[in-house]
Every structure is written in C-alpha cells, then in structure tokens.
Scaffold this motif. Structure first.
Motif, PDB file in Angstrom:
ATOM      1  N   GLY A 272      -0.837  -3.662   1.589  1.00  0.00           N
ATOM      2  CA  GLY A 272       0.297  -2.770   1.908  1.00  0.00           C
ATOM      3  C   GLY A 272       0.328  -1.717   2.828  1.00  0.00           C
ATOM      4  O   GLY A 272       0.718  -0.561   2.784  1.00  0.00           O
ATOM      5  N   LYS A 273      -0.276  -2.319   4.103  1.00  0.00           N
ATOM      6  CA  LYS A 273      -0.535  -0.953   5.057  1.00  0.00           C
ATOM      7  C   LYS A 273       0.955  -1.061   5.786  1.00  0.00           C
ATOM      8  O   LYS A 273       1.334  -1.900   6.223  1.00  0.00           O
ATOM      9  CB  LYS A 273      -1.540  -1.773   6.163  1.00  0.00           C
ATOM     10  CG  LYS A 273      -1.901  -0.595   7.314  1.00  0.00           C
ATOM     11  CD  LYS A 273      -2.897  -1.197   8.038  1.00  0.00           C
ATOM     12  CE  LYS A 273      -3.308  -0.319   9.218  1.00  0.00           C
ATOM     13  NZ  LYS A 273      -4.659  -0.669  10.260  1.00  0.00           N
ATOM     14  N   LYS A 274       1.137   0.297   5.922  1.00  0.00           N
ATOM     15  CA  LYS A 274       2.381   0.617   6.565  1.00  0.00           C
ATOM     16  C   LYS A 274       2.344   1.002   7.847  1.00  0.00           C
ATOM     17  O   LYS A 274       3.283   0.887   8.744  1.00  0.00           O
ATOM     18  CB  LYS A 274       3.102   1.689   5.608  1.00  0.00           C
ATOM     19  CG  LYS A 274       3.445   1.256   4.292  1.00  0.00           C
ATOM     20  CD  LYS A 274       4.053   2.615   3.602  1.00  0.00           C
ATOM     21  CE  LYS A 274       3.928   2.402   2.214  1.00  0.00           C
ATOM     22  NZ  LYS A 274       4.788   3.814   1.400  1.00  0.00           N
ATOM     23  N   TYR A 275       1.259   1.742   8.298  1.00  0.00           N
ATOM     24  CA  TYR A 275       0.986   2.530   9.577  1.00  0.00           C
ATOM     25  C   TYR A 275      -0.157   1.855  10.279  1.00  0.00           C
ATOM     26  O   TYR A 275      -1.173   1.622  10.121  1.00  0.00           O
ATOM     27  CB  TYR A 275       0.858   3.929   9.374  1.00  0.00           C
ATOM     28  CG  TYR A 275       1.808   4.331   8.393  1.00  0.00           C
ATOM     29  CD1 TYR A 275       3.151   4.722   8.594  1.00  0.00           C
ATOM     30  CD2 TYR A 275       1.378   5.061   7.261  1.00  0.00           C
ATOM     31  CE1 TYR A 275       3.845   5.251   7.618  1.00  0.00           C
ATOM     32  CE2 TYR A 275       2.192   5.768   6.217  1.00  0.00           C
ATOM     33  CZ  TYR A 275       3.547   5.717   6.370  1.00  0.00           C
ATOM     34  OH  TYR A 275       4.284   6.249   5.669  1.00  0.00           O
ATOM     35  N   LYS A 276       0.099   1.670  11.775  1.00  0.00           N
ATOM     36  CA  LYS A 276      -0.630   0.961  12.641  1.00  0.00           C
ATOM     37  C   LYS A 276      -1.559   2.157  13.154  1.00  0.00           C
ATOM     38  O   LYS A 276      -2.566   1.698  13.564  1.00  0.00           O
ATOM     39  CB  LYS A 276       0.035   0.360  13.809  1.00  0.00           C
ATOM     40  CG  LYS A 276       0.851  -0.638  13.608  1.00  0.00           C
ATOM     41  CD  LYS A 276       1.838  -1.091  14.814  1.00  0.00           C
ATOM     42  CE  LYS A 276       2.800  -2.414  14.251  1.00  0.00           C
ATOM     43  NZ  LYS A 276       3.560  -2.752  15.606  1.00  0.00           N
ATOM     44  N   SER A 277      -1.320   3.121  13.161  1.00  0.00           N
ATOM     45  CA  SER A 277      -1.977   4.432  13.783  1.00  0.00           C
ATOM     46  C   SER A 277      -1.405   5.878  13.042  1.00  0.00           C
ATOM     47  O   SER A 277      -0.222   5.770  12.632  1.00  0.00           O
ATOM     48  CB  SER A 277      -2.185   4.353  15.113  1.00  0.00           C
ATOM     49  OG  SER A 277      -0.769   4.629  15.641  1.00  0.00           O
TER      50      SER A 277
ATOM     51  N   GLN B  80      -3.992   8.491   4.491  1.00  0.00           N
ATOM     52  CA  GLN B  80      -5.335   8.259   3.641  1.00  0.00           C
ATOM     53  C   GLN B  80      -4.783   7.606   2.278  1.00  0.00           C
ATOM     54  O   GLN B  80      -5.723   7.068   1.189  1.00  0.00           O
ATOM     55  CB  GLN B  80      -6.156   9.548   3.367  1.00  0.00           C
ATOM     56  CG  GLN B  80      -6.582  10.018   4.267  1.00  0.00           C
ATOM     57  CD  GLN B  80      -7.573  11.540   4.082  1.00  0.00           C
ATOM     58  OE1 GLN B  80      -6.867  12.547   3.193  1.00  0.00           O
ATOM     59  NE2 GLN B  80      -8.321  11.799   4.701  1.00  0.00           N
ATOM     60  N   THR B  81      -3.652   7.458   2.132  1.00  0.00           N
ATOM     61  CA  THR B  81      -3.135   6.788   0.767  1.00  0.00           C
ATOM     62  C   THR B  81      -2.387   5.294   1.178  1.00  0.00           C
ATOM     63  O   THR B  81      -2.127   4.384   0.483  1.00  0.00           O
ATOM     64  CB  THR B  81      -1.908   7.327   0.047  1.00  0.00           C
ATOM     65  OG1 THR B  81      -0.906   7.888   0.886  1.00  0.00           O
ATOM     66  CG2 THR B  81      -2.502   8.552  -0.541  1.00  0.00           C
TER      67      THR B  81
END
Length: 298
Positions: free
Chosen positions: A244-249, A235-236
């Motif tokens: 700055g998206k780090k996670y695919k899922s 959620q952050t």
C-alpha cells in the motif's frame, strides 16, 4: 562526573518526563494526522473513540519504545546542545566576547547549537518515532507487530536499514529547524532572567523552568507542525506497492497531500499537540534542570 555525562544523564531524566506526560496526547495527534479526511470530527471525537474501542491503556500504546528511545533522544539533544554551547563560549572567550567565560551566547549561536542538537538527535529519533507510530496506528484486531522488538525485527528483515529509517528526510528537516528555534527560545528566556535579576542558572525557580519550557514548546510546534505531519504520513506509508505504498518520496507526499486534501491536512491534529506541548515541554526542561542541579551537588 564529567560535564558530558551530566548533560546526558539530565537529558535522560527530561526525556522520561516528556514521554510520561505527553504520550496520551501524542497518540491522538498521530491518529488524526494519519487518518483519512473526515475520520474524526475533532480531537475529542478521536480520543473518545480510542477510549471506547481500545480502552484507557491504549493511550500508552507503543510507550516502551519512546520511553527508552526518547530518553536517549533527549539525552543526545541536551548533550549535543551543551557541547555546542561550550564550543561557542570558548570561541567567545578567546575573542573577549560574551561576558565572563564567553557564556552569554548570541542568538545565532544559540540557534545553531539547537540545530546541531536536532541533527544529532534525528539519527536516533527517526527510527524510534517510526516504530512508535507503526505501533500506535495498527489495529488491535490481528496486529501486525506484537511489540517494538517484533516491529524492528520484521521491518529490518524485509526492508533493511532503509526500512527502519523510513521518513528520515522529513525527520532531519523537522529536527534541525525545530530544535534551532526550540532551544533559542528557551535559552533566551533563561539568559534574560539571569541578566535581569543578576542570578545564576541554578537560582531560577522550577516554575519558571516549566513556563520557559512551555513557551519554547509552542515556538517549536509553530515551526515544525506541517513537517511533522508529512513525517507521520511517510512513516505510516507502505514499504512497497504490495503493502500500500502511496508516496514516492517526501516531496511527492507534500504534493499529494496538498492536491488531494488541501492545506487543512497540514494542521490536522494540531489541537492535541497544542494542549500537550506546555505540559510535555515544561516537564522536559524541569526534569533536565532539576537533574542537573542534583548532579552538580554530588
């Protein structure tokens, strides 16, 4: 007044009590969960930094969202819980089980009632907590969002409903497993005292409601804390590569955190949670039980 309206009203009282008591601890937990490794030496270091750099009111940053939203969430929790309990009691009565009116539920019935409550609650708690966490973790210098309404508007305009519900998979897993255990623990303690002393629910002392709520809170967090950490990370996280998206899922988040930060990351921020839990959860059940007694007397 109908039973459902009473359940929802008393649940709202419990939710407001939970937020007012637990919010300062919650912001410390979220900051520790979502910060880079080594940012804080511990809970006191984190809390001291917030107090020094942002002032005492920062501990209630983002409170409007949970005060309104968590009030609704806890209302839904208790409304769904009591509905499920009545359904199981009706089933027991038709089979001649569960004592008078079938009201003495089995552990599995209590657990599944809690799971139902958690899933019903998760539909609202997901976006409520997402907005709260965005507000809790943003900088005071040139903040991206001026408040909960502004955050909802900006996120929805750019990312739609999926943006509002970011982290929802982790939220539903957390709510279903956690509240199954949470309400099972509380109801077991309540039913044990009622059976042992031969008393009705409204004869249980307020102090015991607080103590049973505190115990249920510890049972809840023992189950869900690592899931809660993953939810906070999701959620952050950024909404896209550009932000700055780090996670695919959710699963990728679990794998990435495990690989880069180790198992310790899954319990980071546990200290303020354990301190907060007995106060916030004790207040929740006390608020619910006292409101329910007041409503029953009308």
């Amino acid at each position: 007044m109908s039973k459902t309206v009473k359940d929802l009203t008393a649940g709202t009282a419990g939710g407001i009590a939970q937020v007012l008591v637990g919010q300062p601890f919650d912001i410390v937990k979220v900051r520790m969960q979502t910060s880079a490794k080594g940012t804080y030496k511990g809970m006191l270091h984190c809390a001291g930094g917030i107090l020094k750099n942002e002032g005492p009111l920062a501990f209630y940053k983002g409170t409007l969202t949970p005060l309104l939203g968590i009030g609704v969430c806890v209302s839904i929790q208790f409304g769904a819980l009591e509905y499920a309990k009545r359904m199981f009691a009706s089933q027991n009565a038709s089979l001649g089980l569960g004592g008078e009116g079938g009201k003495t539920l089995t552990r599995s019935q209590l657990f599944y009632s809690g799971v139902f409550a958690g899933l019903a609650n998760g539909v609202v708690s997901g976006p409520v907590e997402h907005i709260r966490i965005r507000l809790q973790t943003q900088s005071n210098v040139n903040p991206l969002y001026s408040g909960p309404g502004d955050a909802i508007k900006k996120i929805y305009s750019k990312h739609g409903i999926s943006g509002i519900y970011k982290g929802q998979v982790a939220t539903l897993v957390r709510e279903a497993s956690g509240y199954g255990v949470y309400f099972l623990a509380y109801e077991e303690l309540v039913q044990r005292e009622m059976a042992k002393k031969g008393i009705k629910r409204d004869q249980i002392s307020p102090l015991n409601s607080v103590l049973y709520g505190a115990a249920a809170g510890y049972a809840l967090w023992a189950i869900i804390y690592p899931i809660d950490m993953i939810k906070s990370r999701m959620q952050t996280d950024g909404f896209s590569a550009e932000t700055g998206k780090k996670y695919k899922s959710t699963l990728d988040c679990v794998r990435t955190v495990w690989r880069t930060e180790g198992i310790g990351a899954f319990t980071r921020g546990l200290g303020p949670t354990l301190i907060r839990s007995p106060f916030a959860n004790g207040a929740t059940f006390l608020g619910f039980e006292m409101a329910m007694r007041a409503l029953d007397s009308l």
